[in-house]
Design a protein around this motif. Structure first.
Motif, PDB file in Angstrom:
ATOM      1  N   UNK A 107       0.886  -1.224   0.095  1.00  0.00           N
ATOM      2  CA  UNK A 107       0.180  -0.015  -0.141  1.00  0.00           C
ATOM      3  C   UNK A 107       0.787   1.266  -0.084  1.00  0.00           C
ATOM      4  N   UNK A 108       0.282   2.495  -0.633  1.00  0.00           N
ATOM      5  CA  UNK A 108       0.994   3.444  -0.602  1.00  0.00           C
ATOM      6  C   UNK A 108      -0.243   4.545  -0.573  1.00  0.00           C
ATOM      7  N   UNK A 109       0.204   5.773  -0.158  1.00  0.00           N
ATOM      8  CA  UNK A 109      -0.697   6.966  -0.392  1.00  0.00           C
ATOM      9  C   UNK A 109      -0.210   8.046  -1.371  1.00  0.00           C
ATOM     10  N   UNK A 110      -0.892   8.127  -2.362  1.00  0.00           N
ATOM     11  CA  UNK A 110      -0.303   8.835  -3.311  1.00  0.00           C
ATOM     12  C   UNK A 110      -0.317  10.621  -3.005  1.00  0.00           C
ATOM     13  N   UNK A 111      -1.588  10.747  -2.328  1.00  0.00           N
ATOM     14  CA  UNK A 111      -2.022  12.014  -1.710  1.00  0.00           C
ATOM     15  C   UNK A 111      -2.825  11.871  -0.516  1.00  0.00           C
ATOM     16  N   UNK A 112      -3.122  12.895   0.264  1.00  0.00           N
ATOM     17  CA  UNK A 112      -3.853  12.780   1.423  1.00  0.00           C
ATOM     18  C   UNK A 112      -4.991  13.529   1.130  1.00  0.00           C
ATOM     19  N   UNK A 113      -6.260  13.073   1.033  1.00  0.00           N
ATOM     20  CA  UNK A 113      -7.537  13.980   0.803  1.00  0.00           C
ATOM     21  C   UNK A 113      -8.554  13.328   2.019  1.00  0.00           C
ATOM     22  N   UNK A 114      -8.564  14.447   2.963  1.00  0.00           N
ATOM     23  CA  UNK A 114      -9.495  14.227   4.095  1.00  0.00           C
ATOM     24  C   UNK A 114     -10.588  14.932   4.331  1.00  0.00           C
ATOM     25  N   UNK A 115     -11.658  14.315   4.635  1.00  0.00           N
ATOM     26  CA  UNK A 115     -13.083  14.820   4.844  1.00  0.00           C
ATOM     27  C   UNK A 115     -13.187  15.315   6.373  1.00  0.00           C
ATOM     28  N   UNK A 116     -12.832  16.456   6.467  1.00  0.00           N
ATOM     29  CA  UNK A 116     -12.496  17.103   7.631  1.00  0.00           C
ATOM     30  C   UNK A 116     -13.781  16.910   9.071  1.00  0.00           C
ATOM     31  N   UNK A 117     -13.535  16.869  10.211  1.00  0.00           N
ATOM     32  CA  UNK A 117     -14.292  17.413  11.257  1.00  0.00           C
ATOM     33  C   UNK A 117     -14.518  18.772  11.286  1.00  0.00           C
ATOM     34  N   UNK A 118     -15.570  19.304  10.909  1.00  0.00           N
ATOM     35  CA  UNK A 118     -15.603  20.933  11.034  1.00  0.00           C
ATOM     36  C   UNK A 118     -16.284  20.964  12.648  1.00  0.00           C
ATOM     37  N   UNK A 119     -15.355  21.387  13.602  1.00  0.00           N
ATOM     38  CA  UNK A 119     -15.561  21.371  14.573  1.00  0.00           C
ATOM     39  C   UNK A 119     -16.576  22.642  15.220  1.00  0.00           C
ATOM     40  N   UNK A 120     -16.543  23.609  14.430  1.00  0.00           N
ATOM     41  CA  UNK A 120     -17.262  24.607  15.140  1.00  0.00           C
ATOM     42  C   UNK A 120     -18.862  24.425  14.344  1.00  0.00           C
ATOM     43  N   UNK A 121     -19.157  23.632  13.620  1.00  0.00           N
ATOM     44  CA  UNK A 121     -20.450  23.339  13.240  1.00  0.00           C
ATOM     45  C   UNK A 121     -21.123  21.806  13.385  1.00  0.00           C
ATOM     46  N   UNK A 122     -20.362  21.071  13.323  1.00  0.00           N
ATOM     47  CA  UNK A 122     -20.893  19.639  13.327  1.00  0.00           C
ATOM     48  C   UNK A 122     -21.623  19.212  14.413  1.00  0.00           C
ATOM     49  N   UNK A 123     -22.834  18.249  14.465  1.00  0.00           N
ATOM     50  CA  UNK A 123     -23.363  18.046  15.832  1.00  0.00           C
ATOM     51  C   UNK A 123     -22.574  16.864  16.459  1.00  0.00           C
ATOM     52  N   UNK A 124     -22.910  16.863  17.740  1.00  0.00           N
ATOM     53  CA  UNK A 124     -22.427  15.951  18.481  1.00  0.00           C
ATOM     54  C   UNK A 124     -22.399  14.418  18.177  1.00  0.00           C
ATOM     55  N   UNK A 125     -23.535  13.959  17.443  1.00  0.00           N
ATOM     56  CA  UNK A 125     -23.628  12.869  16.998  1.00  0.00           C
ATOM     57  C   UNK A 125     -22.589  12.544  15.823  1.00  0.00           C
ATOM     58  N   UNK A 126     -22.184  13.331  14.875  1.00  0.00           N
ATOM     59  CA  UNK A 126     -21.229  13.403  14.151  1.00  0.00           C
ATOM     60  C   UNK A 126     -19.997  13.187  14.534  1.00  0.00           C
ATOM     61  N   UNK A 127     -19.683  14.024  15.625  1.00  0.00           N
ATOM     62  CA  UNK A 127     -18.162  13.973  16.180  1.00  0.00           C
ATOM     63  C   UNK A 127     -18.225  12.716  16.856  1.00  0.00           C
ATOM     64  N   UNK A 128     -19.174  11.867  17.367  1.00  0.00           N
ATOM     65  CA  UNK A 128     -18.829  10.973  18.191  1.00  0.00           C
ATOM     66  C   UNK A 128     -18.695   9.453  17.275  1.00  0.00           C
ATOM     67  N   UNK A 129     -19.243   9.788  15.979  1.00  0.00           N
ATOM     68  CA  UNK A 129     -18.974   8.632  15.214  1.00  0.00           C
ATOM     69  C   UNK A 129     -17.528   8.281  14.927  1.00  0.00           C
ATOM     70  N   UNK A 130     -16.632   9.375  14.971  1.00  0.00           N
ATOM     71  CA  UNK A 130     -15.294   9.237  14.522  1.00  0.00           C
ATOM     72  C   UNK A 130     -14.590   8.351  15.286  1.00  0.00           C
ATOM     73  N   UNK A 131     -13.667   7.330  14.648  1.00  0.00           N
ATOM     74  CA  UNK A 131     -13.091   6.460  15.459  1.00  0.00           C
ATOM     75  C   UNK A 131     -11.990   7.092  16.509  1.00  0.00           C
ATOM     76  N   UNK A 132     -11.750   8.059  16.439  1.00  0.00           N
ATOM     77  CA  UNK A 132     -10.555   8.732  17.151  1.00  0.00           C
ATOM     78  C   UNK A 132     -11.217   9.371  18.318  1.00  0.00           C
ATOM     79  N   UNK A 133     -12.699   9.288  18.653  1.00  0.00           N
ATOM     80  CA  UNK A 133     -13.191  10.355  19.590  1.00  0.00           C
ATOM     81  C   UNK A 133     -14.467   9.299  20.440  1.00  0.00           C
TER      82      UNK A 133
END
Length: 323
Positions: free
Chosen positions: A252-278
């Motif tokens: 495996x390689x990563x030719x580039x990094x493309x992220x769908x970010x967590x928009x901290x100031x606008x996302x609902x709690x439900x969306x934040x808690x679904x992230x594996x790192x939270x």
């Protein structure tokens, strides 16, 4: 003149005894009428209201209702719905029952999606995690929550067995050669875009593991490092030894990094808690901090939260966006 004398003569025909008897008869008749009226069965009185009186009464009732609603909203500002309480099991109740209980339609939709993804409420406290569930609503519903714990345990065991069987089938489909070393040593995939079909070209990765890789990538919002494959639970047996790990990661390689970010100031709690790192606790802490601070500008502001360590912040950093 003769007629008047005749009438006067008739009146004086009664003797004194006759006049006395007539008076007694009149008195007895009056007494009888009084007692009949006094002791006759009573009926409910009916009140005839004029249109103006009825309109005024209706307006008064409307004003009283408005005052009660205003008092309720002042005491519970987020509880703007009526609760029609009845016993229910959050793991089996249908949408109509949940709406009737007073939950908003989008809350019911979230509950059903959670159950569709094999999620289950193991105890009443789990219902607190439902986004939009206020303390007052939870305490109102608490006496009516009936969770069949036996059914929850059976469902969990059944789910684990099915996952283990799928994993065993995936493993048994591989040859008897060293399991995690591919014949195609020159096969290299772009981890950012690889689909389930191309992932199965790597020895040790079957249908189930390929789906888990893609699913984890979607949950993260994109990979920033090939090493994140170690976090996929279905692949952990492949990393049991360094030879297997090196062999797998070399494809495996990563030719580039493309992220769908967590928009901290606008996302609902439900969306934040679904992230594996939270975790739920961490997501809720960020959400509450955002509400207090109005707007967060950098990850440094999250360092005041005790539930987030430096290691947590380090791996979260690529995914957080403060716009």
């Amino acid at each position: 003149m003769l007629s008047s004398k005749k009438n006067k003569h008739i009146i004086f025909l009664f003797t004194r005894q006759q006049w006395l008897g007539l008076a007694i008869l009149v008195i007895l008749a009056g007494a009888a009428l009084f007692f009949l009226h006094r002791f006759q069965p009573t009926t409910e009185p009916t009140l005839q209201l004029s249109d103006s009186t009825l309109t005024a009464f209706t307006q008064h009732q409307s004003q009283q209702d408005s005052l009660r609603k205003a008092q309720w909203k002042k005491q519970y500002p987020r509880d703007t719905i009526a609760l029609h309480l009845q016993p229910f099991d959050p793991n089996t109740a249908d949408s109509a029952t949940l709406v009737h209980l007073g939950l908003k339609k989008w809350q019911v939709s979230n509950m059903l999606k959670y159950r569709a993804k094999n999620g289950r409420y193991r105890n009443p406290e789990d219902l607190k995690r439902l986004y939009g569930m206020t303390d007052s609503m939870y305490h109102a519903l608490l006496p009516y929550i009936r969770i069949d714990t036996v059914a929850v345990l059976q469902f969990r065991d059944s789910l684990r067995r099915s996952q283990q069987e799928a994993l065993n089938r995936d493993t048994m489909s591989q040859d008897t050669m060293p399991r995690y070393i591919s014949h195609k040593r020159d096969t290299v995939l772009n981890l950012r875009t690889a689909d389930t079909t191309s992932l199965q070209m790597i020895r040790g990765i079957g249908t189930y593991r390929a789906k888990q890789i893609v699913r984890y990538r979607e949950q993260l919002g994109g990979f920033v490092s090939v090493e994140q494959l170690r976090e996929v639970k279905a692949l952990q047996p492949l990393f049991a030894d360094s030879l297997s790990a090196d062999s797998l990661l070399s494809h495996f390689v990563l030719d580039s990094v493309f992220i769908e970010p967590l928009r901290v100031n606008s996302m609902h709690l439900e969306r934040l808690q679904r992230h594996p790192y939270l975790s739920f606790e961490q997501a809720k802490a960020i959400y509450e901090l955002r509400r207090r601070k109005i707007r967060l500008k950098s990850i440094d502001q999250l360092r005041v939260l005790d539930c987030l360590t430096e290691a947590d912040l380090l791996r979260l950093q690529p995914y957080l966006h403060f716009e």
